[in-house]
Design a protein around this motif. Structure first.
Motif, PDB file in Angstrom:
ATOM      1  N   SER A   1     -11.414   0.261  -4.793  1.00  0.00           N
ATOM      2  CA  SER A   1     -11.655  -0.792  -3.808  1.00  0.00           C
ATOM      3  C   SER A   1     -12.712  -0.384  -2.782  1.00  0.00           C
ATOM      4  CB  SER A   1     -10.363  -1.176  -3.093  1.00  0.00           C
ATOM      5  OG  SER A   1      -9.849  -0.085  -2.354  1.00  0.00           O
ATOM      6  N   SER A   2     -12.908   0.920  -2.617  1.00  0.00           N
ATOM      7  CA  SER A   2     -13.919   1.396  -1.665  1.00  0.00           C
ATOM      8  C   SER A   2     -15.273   1.622  -2.324  1.00  0.00           C
ATOM      9  CB  SER A   2     -13.450   2.710  -1.017  1.00  0.00           C
ATOM     10  OG  SER A   2     -13.317   3.733  -1.999  1.00  0.00           O
TER      11      SER A   2
ATOM     12  N   ILE B   1      -4.027  -2.851  -7.052  1.00  0.00           N
ATOM     13  CA  ILE B   1      -4.311  -1.994  -5.901  1.00  0.00           C
ATOM     14  C   ILE B   1      -4.892  -0.696  -6.432  1.00  0.00           C
ATOM     15  CG2 ILE B   1      -3.349  -0.731  -3.942  1.00  0.00           C
ATOM     16  CD1 ILE B   1      -1.187  -2.832  -3.710  1.00  0.00           C
ATOM     17  N   ASP B   2      -6.036  -0.298  -5.890  1.00  0.00           N
ATOM     18  CA  ASP B   2      -6.653   0.973  -6.252  1.00  0.00           C
ATOM     19  C   ASP B   2      -7.506   1.426  -5.079  1.00  0.00           C
ATOM     20  OD1 ASP B   2      -8.712   2.887  -7.432  1.00  0.00           O
ATOM     21  OD2 ASP B   2      -7.405   2.574  -9.155  1.00  0.00           O
ATOM     22  N   ILE B   3      -7.060   2.459  -4.382  1.00  0.00           N
ATOM     23  CA  ILE B   3      -7.714   2.898  -3.149  1.00  0.00           C
ATOM     24  C   ILE B   3      -9.140   3.370  -3.419  1.00  0.00           C
ATOM     25  CG2 ILE B   3      -7.652   4.625  -1.298  1.00  0.00           C
ATOM     26  CD1 ILE B   3      -4.558   4.459  -1.483  1.00  0.00           C
ATOM     27  N   SER B   4      -9.337   4.152  -4.467  1.00  0.00           N
ATOM     28  CA  SER B   4     -10.674   4.664  -4.767  1.00  0.00           C
ATOM     29  C   SER B   4     -11.614   3.551  -5.195  1.00  0.00           C
ATOM     30  CB  SER B   4     -10.602   5.728  -5.874  1.00  0.00           C
ATOM     31  OG  SER B   4      -9.899   6.859  -5.443  1.00  0.00           O
TER      32      SER B   4
ATOM     33  N   LYS C   1     -11.349  -4.801   0.800  1.00  0.00           N
ATOM     34  CA  LYS C   1     -11.343  -3.380   1.147  1.00  0.00           C
ATOM     35  C   LYS C   1     -10.287  -3.054   2.198  1.00  0.00           C
ATOM     36  CE  LYS C   1     -16.102  -2.413  -0.182  1.00  0.00           C
ATOM     37  NZ  LYS C   1     -17.391  -1.777   0.171  1.00  0.00           N
TER      38      LYS C   1
ATOM     39  N   GLU D   1      -7.220  -2.969   0.162  1.00  0.00           N
ATOM     40  CA  GLU D   1      -7.447  -2.088  -0.994  1.00  0.00           C
ATOM     41  C   GLU D   1      -6.996  -2.753  -2.290  1.00  0.00           C
ATOM     42  OE1 GLU D   1      -5.391   1.176   0.891  1.00  0.00           O
ATOM     43  OE2 GLU D   1      -7.282   2.205   1.262  1.00  0.00           O
TER      44      GLU D   1
ATOM     45  N   ILE E   1       0.840  -1.203   0.000  1.00  0.00           N
ATOM     46  CA  ILE E   1       0.000   0.000   0.000  1.00  0.00           C
ATOM     47  C   ILE E   1       0.874   1.252   0.000  1.00  0.00           C
ATOM     48  CG2 ILE E   1      -1.705   1.358   1.278  1.00  0.00           C
ATOM     49  CD1 ILE E   1      -2.863  -1.065  -0.119  1.00  0.00           C
TER      50      ILE E   1
END
Length: 214
Positions: free
Chosen positions: A136-137, A131-134, A110, A113, A4
């Motif tokens: 994954s949420s 990995i994709d923070i936006s 989540k 992420e 991350i």
């Protein structure tokens, strides 16, 4: 350093590289040429966007697609740029090898992420871990995603491009894309797919925020 934290470093560096490429290599005439190819330049020579997220798609198209004498702006940039560090070097190599496709999200973690994707357009046996923070949420259940994947050591990430569709429309999206592709004859599958899914996103996409391209 965990993935991350590495991802955050790589994402920020990618945004900086994208910005430098767009500022130094893409003039107004280039943006309009790209908009014309995408079919979003009106008869008054104005770029017509339906939503601000379409600018990310236009940026991605300008950087990565090979519609200028069979070369991408990215390849011109890479030929002339000396990487300042290992992260830049790894990213540019991954950018040059990156490809777009339509993916089905088969799992979302989540907490980590992380998303696991199956490539629908290509016959690949192994799922892809990104990995994709936006993304994954996001609350959309098991969407289809047309995106550009950059493969790095230990994980993959998107370029910031993302057209999202409902899994319930999978058969329709695939059938409609085939019909649209038959009308496009550029000789470049990547280019034709991008144009097709750009317009499918306008008619059938779900508005979703990815990490910005620029």
């Amino acid at each position: 350093m965990d993935n991350i934290e590495r991802y955050k470093q790589y994402r920020q560096t990618l945004i900086e590289l994208h910005t430098q490429i767009l500022n130094d290599y893409v003039a107004e005439v280039d943006f309009k040429q790209a908009a014309h190819i995408l079919g979003i330049l009106n008869n008054r020579d104005q770029v017509v966007m339906e939503h601000e997220t379409e600018y990310d798609a236009l940026y991605d198209f300008n950087i990565y697609e090979k519609f200028r004498a069979g070369k991408s702006i990215l390849s011109r940039f890479a030929e002339n740029y000396s990487s300042e560090n290992q992260i830049e070097s790894e990213l540019i190599a991954a950018m040059l090898q990156s490809k777009t496709s339509l993916y089905e999200v088969i799992h979302v973690d989540k907490m980590e992420e992380v998303l696991m994707l199956n490539d629908i357009l290509n016959d690949l046996n192994e799922p892809i871990k990104i990995i994709d923070i936006s993304l994954s949420s996001n609350t959309i259940s098991s969407p289809l995603i047309y995106t550009r994947v950059l493969d790095l050591e230990g994980f993959s990430m998107t370029s910031g491009l993302g057209f999202v569709f409902s899994i319930d429309h999978k058969d329709y999206i695939l059938n409609r894309s085939r019909k649209m592709l038959k009308k496009l004859k550029s000789g470049d599958t990547s280019l034709d797919n991008f144009i097709t899914y750009f317009h499918l996103n306008r008619s059938d996409g779900i508005l979703t925020r990815f990490e910005n391209v620029k």
